[in-house]
Every structure is written in C-alpha cells, then in structure tokens.
Design an enzyme around this catalytic site. Structure first.
Site, mmCIF file in Angstrom:
data_model
loop_
_atom_site.group_PDB
_atom_site.id
_atom_site.type_symbol
_atom_site.label_atom_id
_atom_site.label_comp_id
_atom_site.label_asym_id
_atom_site.label_seq_id
_atom_site.Cartn_x
_atom_site.Cartn_y
_atom_site.Cartn_z
ATOM 1 N N TRP A 181 0.863 -1.183 0.000
ATOM 2 C CA TRP A 181 0.000 0.000 0.000
ATOM 3 C C TRP A 181 0.910 1.246 0.000
ATOM 4 C CZ3 TRP A 181 -2.158 2.640 4.790
ATOM 5 C CH2 TRP A 181 -3.178 3.538 4.451
ATOM 6 N N ASP A 231 -0.791 -5.401 9.612
ATOM 7 C CA ASP A 231 -1.776 -4.424 9.168
ATOM 8 C C ASP A 231 -3.054 -5.195 8.843
ATOM 9 O OD1 ASP A 231 -3.333 -2.540 7.965
ATOM 10 O OD2 ASP A 231 -1.836 -1.856 6.522
ATOM 11 N N LYS A 243 -13.330 -0.461 6.797
ATOM 12 C CA LYS A 243 -13.835 -1.256 5.660
ATOM 13 C C LYS A 243 -14.879 -2.269 6.113
ATOM 14 C CE LYS A 243 -9.698 0.252 4.602
ATOM 15 N NZ LYS A 243 -9.281 1.291 3.725
ATOM 16 N N ALA A 287 -6.447 -4.435 7.950
ATOM 17 C CA ALA A 287 -7.399 -3.386 7.551
ATOM 18 C C ALA A 287 -8.667 -3.948 6.912
ATOM 19 C CB ALA A 287 -6.716 -2.418 6.582
HETATM 20 N N1 PLP Z 1 -3.851 -0.533 5.533
HETATM 21 C C1 PLP Z 1 -4.153 -0.822 4.266
HETATM 22 C C2 PLP Z 1 -3.467 -1.962 3.596
HETATM 23 C C3 PLP Z 1 -5.100 -0.051 3.581
HETATM 24 O O1 PLP Z 1 -5.405 -0.357 2.316
HETATM 25 C C4 PLP Z 1 -5.707 1.032 4.257
HETATM 26 C C5 PLP Z 1 -6.665 1.895 3.565
HETATM 27 O O2 PLP Z 1 -6.856 1.912 2.391
HETATM 28 C C6 PLP Z 1 -5.357 1.282 5.584
HETATM 29 C C7 PLP Z 1 -4.422 0.481 6.189
HETATM 30 C C8 PLP Z 1 -5.917 2.437 6.365
HETATM 31 O O3 PLP Z 1 -7.222 2.360 6.626
HETATM 32 P P1 PLP Z 1 -8.026 3.558 7.308
HETATM 33 O O4 PLP Z 1 -8.874 4.150 6.238
HETATM 34 O O5 PLP Z 1 -8.787 2.899 8.394
HETATM 35 O O6 PLP Z 1 -7.037 4.529 7.862
#
Ligand code: PLP
Length: 396
Positions: A134, A215, A250, A217
């Site tokens: 990401w 992570d 999400k 998410a």
């Molecule tokens: N980690 C990953 C891999 C993501 O794709 C995202 C958001 O797109 C996040 C963390 C962060 O999410 P948040 O919107 O809760 O900050």
C-alpha cells in the site's frame, strides 16, 4: 517582510502529486455518464453505491437516543470499543493480559502510532516491507525516521507471491527489525499468504528475533473474520512482541468516521502497560484523542447481539460479492483466472501503462497506473462492459 531567501512557507518545494488523487480528479472531470471508477478503494454494492450498513444505521439511531454527553473521553478513546474488538481481532488471544489496545483514528492512525513507538523503542530498527505494498506504508514508516527496507513480494508476470524472496529478506533481517505484514486482503495485489506460508513466515520471524507489525485493515473481507485473523493469531501464539494495526473502516463501512485500533503485545503485562503509556503520550502529541462517533457506533453494534449478528450477515454479503465478482472476471479469460484465487478489494490486471491509459480514453474506465483495480468498483450492470474492455485492452 520576508524575502525569498529566508526560508518560510512561501519557499516550500512543490508537493509531488499523488497519482491516486490525480486519478480521482481525472475521473470526476470525465463527462461520460457510463464512466467506471475502479481506482478508489471503497466497497460498492451491486447497484454501484457505498451504502451505510443496516447495523451501523441502527446503532447511530440508538446512539442519538442514548448519548447524553460529548465531553472528552481521553486518549484511549472508547475503552469499551477496544475491549469488544478483542475477540474479533485477537481470537483465542482475547484474554491475554499482555495485550492492550487503544482506539485510533482509522488504520492509518494505528499504523503511524505503531511505527512511532517502534522507533522510540529501537531507533535502529529497520522496517522490512514487500514490493508492492500500500503506497502509504513507506512514508508512514519513514515519517517517523525509521529506515525502510524493501523486498520483492509479488511476481507480476506469474501472478504469484515471490515467497522465497520474501523469506530470504526476512532471514536477512536483524534482531529488532520490524516485519510489516498484511494480515489479509493484500493491497494492492490481493495475493495472501496461505496457512503454510504464514507458518513459515512466523518461524523466520521468531528465529531472527523480528517484531511483526500486522496491518489488519480488511478483516472479514477475505475468507472470513476468523480465517483472516489467523495469520496474526499464529504470530501471537509464539512471538513475545507483536503489534496489530486494525481498521473497522472497511468491515463496518465507516470509512469517513476513521475507526481503528492499535493492539500491542509484549512479553509481560508490566512492559505492555509501559509501552502503552508511551503510545498514549505519542497519541496525545499527534491527535490528543481519537474522534468518538465511529468508535461509539462500532461499540454499540458489538454490545448488541442482534446488531452484531446483522453486521456479520452484511459482512458476509460484502465478502460474497467480492468473491463472486472475482469469479466472474476470472471466468472471462484464462489470463484473468488468477483473480479467483486472490482476496479482498484489490488485484492487479495484466495491463501496461499504455493499456491502462487507453481504458481511460476509450472506455471511461479509471484504474491506478499500475493496473490495480477495485474488484467491486463497478455495478453489476457495468461488470460485463468492464470485463469486455479489459479483455480488449489486453489483446490490444
Ligand atoms: N492498511 C491498508 C493496507 C489499507 O489499504 C488502508 C486503507 O486503504 C489502511 C491500512 C488504512 O485504513 P483507514 O482508512 O482505516 O485509515
């Protein structure tokens, strides 16, 4: 008056444009009504909308009726929220007193806080992360001053994880280095570690004395809530120190409410309490306290058995749609078959930049330059047109 030789706000260099934001602007400016936006990473249902979940709406109503104060909550945010998340995020480790969690502004807040406390604990730690990852991962780590070391994660030709390269890179890690791992639904590739690969990674993490930062998410959007947590839980089985940066944005569809949590495990309850005291101090410096509303909504859902059950039904439906659309795209062409074996909101199409650009101009289909696309970015009605255009672009 400041002259141009004195450094000031006016002498700041220009910001390198964020390609995803530029893509959104391009798409917004396109007047064609049939345009398809598979760049942005939000869930869309078959009608092409991002609705508020039923359970979330019901919880917001309850909150409106019950909430009697908007007084400060404190740095930990909603304590009950973090407590109720434990069985979901930590599974069989929910009762481990060596693990503590605090509410954060989304997964981003949790990640930044994790990097920050890791930097404080060991300024020489390096963060080992795969390529691609990401795009926000490297700057968030580097922003704390930590060094980032990249390794090849994905073979874009063969559409598989470069698992040997990943293991070699982790093997080359120094004790105290941080292994950043996607818990599930890898962004941008959709290529998740299978259970055997998780076991092998966990073994190397332990052998080399690395600190895993998971992570998480997209829990529940890959194979299921428990299945998606298993990688992190396996690490918790054997590692003294683990950090989990979690997001509800999400899986509860509350993106703009910024709901997340950071869980920290150390080898003893006392050292966890001390690490958490630092975490809270750093949070205080950055955002003082997390925003309340989204955390309170998730807490209200999880406090209510019927709402929790309904949320799980809705989460199952989101996952079923994701995997259903994947299967449909995969069936369309043997070159896309790999998409059915990947998970989450994203995969990368076998398209070069010229093909991605021609999709924009010819078919009003907007995806990232890399060919990363949001699997559920288009409505059911638009899906056949999307597939046909992608196949045509691959042929062209
Ligand atoms: N980690 C990953 C891999 C993501 O794709 C995202 C958001 O797109 C996040 C963390 C962060 O999410 P948040 O919107 O809760 O900050």
């Amino acid at each position: 008056m400041l002259d141009m030789l004195t450094p000031s706000l006016a002498t700041l260099p220009p910001v390198e444009s964020d390609s995803l934001l530029a893509l959104i602007a391009l798409c917004n400016a396109d007047p064609r009504p049939e345009k398809i936006d598979v760049g942005v990473g939000v869930y869309r249902d078959g009608a092409g909308t991002t609705p508020i979940l039923r359970a979330v709406k019901a919880a917001e109503k309850l909150l409106w009726e019950r909430q009697e104060s908007k007084g400060y909550l404190g740095g930990r945010g909603d304590v009950e929220f973090a407590k109720l998340l434990r069985p979901i995020v930590l599974g069989r480790h929910a009762d481990d007193e060596r693990i503590d969690g605090v509410q954060t502004p989304g997964g981003c807040g949790a990640l930044r806080l994790a990097f920050q406390v890791l930097k404080l604990a060991n300024p020489y730690a390096r963060v080992l992360m795969g390529t691609p990852t990401w795009p926000n991962h490297p700057p968030m780590a580097e922003g704390t001053g930590l060094e980032v070391v990249r390794y090849p994660f994905y073979d874009a030709e063969r559409r598989v994880i470069r698992f040997d390269a990943m293991l070699d890179a982790l093997q080359a890690g120094r004790p105290g280095d941080v292994a950043l791992l996607h818990g599930c639904c890898h962004n941008p590739t959709g290529a998740d570690l299978d259970p055997q690969q998780w076991q092998a990674v966990t073994r190397v993490v332990v052998e080399r004395g690395l600190i895993p930062l998971v992570d998480l998410a997209y829990q529940g959007l890959g194979r299921g809530l428990d299945e998606d947590g298993e990688g992190a839980w396996g690490l918790l089985d054997v590692c003294d120190e683990v950090l989990i940066a979690q997001s509800c944005d999400k899986n509860f569809g509350v993106y703009r409410d910024r709901v997340g949590a950071l869980f920290v495990k150390t080898s003893a309850k006392d050292s966890t309490a001390n690490a958490m005291a630092h975490v809270l101090q750093m949070a205080r410096e950055m955002w003082s306290m997390p925003p309340d509303h989204g955390g309170a909504v998730v807490r209200t859902v999880l406090q209510d058995e019927a709402l929790t059950a309904d949320w799980k039904v809705e989460l199952d439906a989101m996952r079923a749609r994701l995997n259903g659309v994947r299967a449909q795209i995969a069936r369309a062409d043997p070159r896309l078959a790999y998409i059915a074996g990947q998970y989450g909101m994203f995969s990368m199409l076998p398209l070069n930049f010229d093909q991605v650009k021609s999709l924009r101009t010819k078919s009003a289909i907007y995806m990232a330059d890399s060919g990363r696309f949001n699997v559920v970015g288009m409505s059911d009605e638009a899906l056949p047109r999307f597939i046909a255009a992608v196949v045509e672009a691959m042929d062209g």
